[in-house]
Design an enzyme around this catalytic site. Structure first.
Site, short mmCIF file in Angstrom:
data_model
loop_
_atom_site.label_atom_id
_atom_site.label_comp_id
_atom_site.label_asym_id
_atom_site.label_seq_id
_atom_site.Cartn_x
_atom_site.Cartn_y
_atom_site.Cartn_z
CB CYS A 273 104.65 -2.75 38.65
SG CYS A 273 105.08 -3.20 36.98
CB THR B 282 97.38 10.48 -0.33
OG1 THR B 282 97.16 11.83 0.08
CG2 THR B 282 98.84 10.14 -0.17
CB THR C 187 101.74 19.55 -0.47
OG1 THR C 187 100.50 19.76 -1.18
CG2 THR C 187 101.66 20.24 0.86
CB ALA C 188 101.57 17.97 -5.09
CD GLU D 113 107.04 -0.09 37.07
OE1 GLU D 113 107.28 -0.57 35.94
OE2 GLU D 113 105.97 0.45 37.35
CB THR E 32 90.98 16.38 0.42
OG1 THR E 32 91.27 16.85 -0.89
CG2 THR E 32 89.48 16.25 0.61
CG LEU E 33 92.42 12.95 5.82
CD1 LEU E 33 90.95 12.82 6.25
CD2 LEU E 33 93.06 11.56 5.76
NE ARG F 9 110.09 2.26 2.20
CZ ARG F 9 109.04 3.10 2.25
NH1 ARG F 9 107.84 2.63 2.48
NH2 ARG F 9 109.20 4.39 2.07
CG HIS G 242 104.83 -3.34 33.16
ND1 HIS G 242 103.68 -3.04 33.84
CD2 HIS G 242 104.44 -3.75 31.93
CE1 HIS G 242 102.64 -3.24 33.05
NE2 HIS G 242 103.07 -3.69 31.89
C1 AOF Z 1 104.01 0.05 34.68
N1 AOF Z 1 105.24 -0.07 34.14
O1 AOF Z 1 106.60 -0.25 32.39
C2 AOF Z 1 104.31 0.02 31.95
C3 AOF Z 1 103.03 0.20 32.54
O2 AOF Z 1 99.19 -5.54 29.71
P1 AOF Z 1 100.25 -5.07 30.65
O3 AOF Z 1 100.38 -5.95 31.87
O4 AOF Z 1 101.59 -4.84 29.97
O5 AOF Z 1 99.76 -3.67 31.22
C4 AOF Z 1 99.68 -2.58 30.38
C5 AOF Z 1 99.27 -1.39 31.20
O6 AOF Z 1 100.21 -1.17 32.24
C6 AOF Z 1 99.26 -0.11 30.38
O7 AOF Z 1 97.99 0.14 29.83
C7 AOF Z 1 99.62 0.93 31.43
O8 AOF Z 1 98.48 1.29 32.21
C8 AOF Z 1 100.59 0.18 32.31
N2 AOF Z 1 101.94 0.32 31.77
N3 AOF Z 1 102.93 0.23 33.88
O9 AOF Z 1 103.86 -0.04 35.89
C9 AOF Z 1 105.44 -0.09 32.81
N4 AOF Z 1 104.48 -0.04 30.61
ZN ZN Z 2 103.42 -2.50 35.74
#
Ligand code: AOF
Ligand code: ZN
Length: 360
Positions: free
Chosen positions: A84, A196, A161-162, A52, A294-295, A207, A50
């Site tokens: 974290c 579509t 759109t078309a 941090e 439509t969608l 791409r 993450h």
């Molecule tokens: C943070 N710092 O940079 C992010 C967070 O599966 P994991 O361990 O990567 O956890 C994913 C979850 O952590 C995500 O659903 C969200 O709640 C949190 N993301 N938290 O402290 C980060 N990306």
């Molecule tokens: Zn985290």
């Protein structure tokens, strides 16, 4: 520098993960000691450290007594990576400044509590709106159990759109089409209707650049008319959502690698709300709706479109050409959908309008 300036810097770092953190949120972090930036980092890819952790590693011993600025509440749970909050407590800064709480129910304020209990001062809410806006899909999935849906439309100045023939290549110019690649690249899934697929046979892939993944391609196809040769089935990661139970046709689509899911409403259409709920269950954050009238009409009528990205091309296509949304039965001014405009700019020779429907 102010707290706000440091969080703004952390938000810029977070944006570097715009295309790659999926299904995780984009998060940035800055460690500041006595006014000097001693470490910075951002979350790059799910499964990897993450924001941090990257910033604390860069700061090393200088994190002690420092202020940590982070765009999302530090997590306190074991996901693909360890908490974290533990790493922060270990690094022992004196203060942590957070832009917004983590809406993930596994965190939801508990990360902040853990830091405070360890004697670290915590401030929350700096540039909160911007921090949330960076992760509209993650916020939506966690808070509403459905993805954030962004509809992209390329139209003439008279809103078409078309052509009557179905021809639509190309209404907008190269710059606008390159811009669309970026919206695709940040999305977890791309959604279109069977009309579509039959008309344009799109591949719905990214791409223009390599993001190390492809969004899930989703087609609503009530009667399983998707041909086995459809381009969007050429790569794995296609989901055909139907309202019928034609086992033979489903088996044929399976054989070419597609996944088939039946989500019918009582009147034989695809249940769009149930589809979005299903997608949220698969960790789909942002959906790009790239479909015909439509969608798009059904999604708007069901109040399931959160944002429109509209490319207006300098041409007129006339009254036989197709529109953007099939919405029938609207009679009075009060029946309109009003839009709140967030951004207008020129993209090449076209105009791009980003706006949000206001649902009553
Ligand atoms: C943070 N710092 O940079 C992010 C967070 O599966 P994991 O361990 O990567 O956890 C994913 C979850 O952590 C995500 O659903 C969200 O709640 C949190 N993301 N938290 O402290 C980060 N990306
Ligand atoms: Zn985290």
């Amino acid at each position: 520098m102010s707290d706000e300036a440091h969080i703004a810097h952390a938000l810029r770092l977070a944006r570097r993960g715009l295309y790659t953190t999926d299904p995780n949120p984009r998060v940035g972090c800055v460690v500041v000691n006595e006014g000097v930036i001693v470490g910075e980092g951002w979350h790059q890819r799910a499964g990897e450290p993450h924001a941090e952790i990257n910033a604390l590693r860069a700061a090393g011993q200088k994190a002690r007594g420092a202020t940590v600025f982070v765009t999302l509440e530090p997590c306190c749970h074991h996901g693909r990576t360890p908490p974290c909050s533990d790493a922060l407590i270990e690094a022992n800064p004196s203060r942590v400044v957070v832009a917004t709480e983590d809406p993930n129910p596994k965190v939801a304020g508990q990360g902040l509590t853990a830091l405070r209990q360890a004697g670290i001062a915590v401030d929350v809410g700096i540039l909160q709106e911007q921090a949330r806006a960076l992760n509209p899909g993650f916020e939506s999935r966690m808070r509403r159990q459905r993805p954030f849906v962004r509809a992209k439309l390329a139209v003439s100045l008279d809103g078409r759109t078309a052509m009557a023939s179905g021809e639509s290549k190309w209404i907008t110019g190269d710059a606008a089409r390159a811009d669309v690649q970026r919206w695709r690249a940040r999305s977890s899934a791309i959604l279109c209707g069977i009309g579509t697929v039959l008309q344009d046979d799109p591949s719905l892939t990214v791409r223009a650049f390599d993001i190390g993944r492809q969004p899930l391609r989703v087609v609503t196809d009530s009667n399983l008319r998707t041909p086995s040769s459809a381009k969007l089935l050429a790569h794995k990661g296609a989901l055909i959502v139907t309202a019928c139970d034609d086992g033979e046709r489903a088996a044929q689509l399976h054989r070419v690698g597609a996944e088939v899911l039946s989500l019918p409403t009582a009147d034989g259409a695809v249940d769009l709300a149930a589809l979005l709920q299903h997608l949220a269950g698969r960790e789909i954050n942002e959906v790009l709706l790239e479909s015909g009238p439509t969608l798009c009409g059904a999604m708007l009528a069901a109040k399931l479109i959160d944002e429109l990205v509209l490319y207006l091309a300098p041409s007129l296509m006339g009254s036989e050409a197709r529109g953007m949304f099939n919405l029938s039965g609207l009679q009075y001014m009060a029946d309109r959908t009003t839009l709140e405009i967030d951004d207008v700019r020129a993209v090449g020779d076209d105009w791009r309008i980003i706006c949000r429907p206001v649902y009553l």
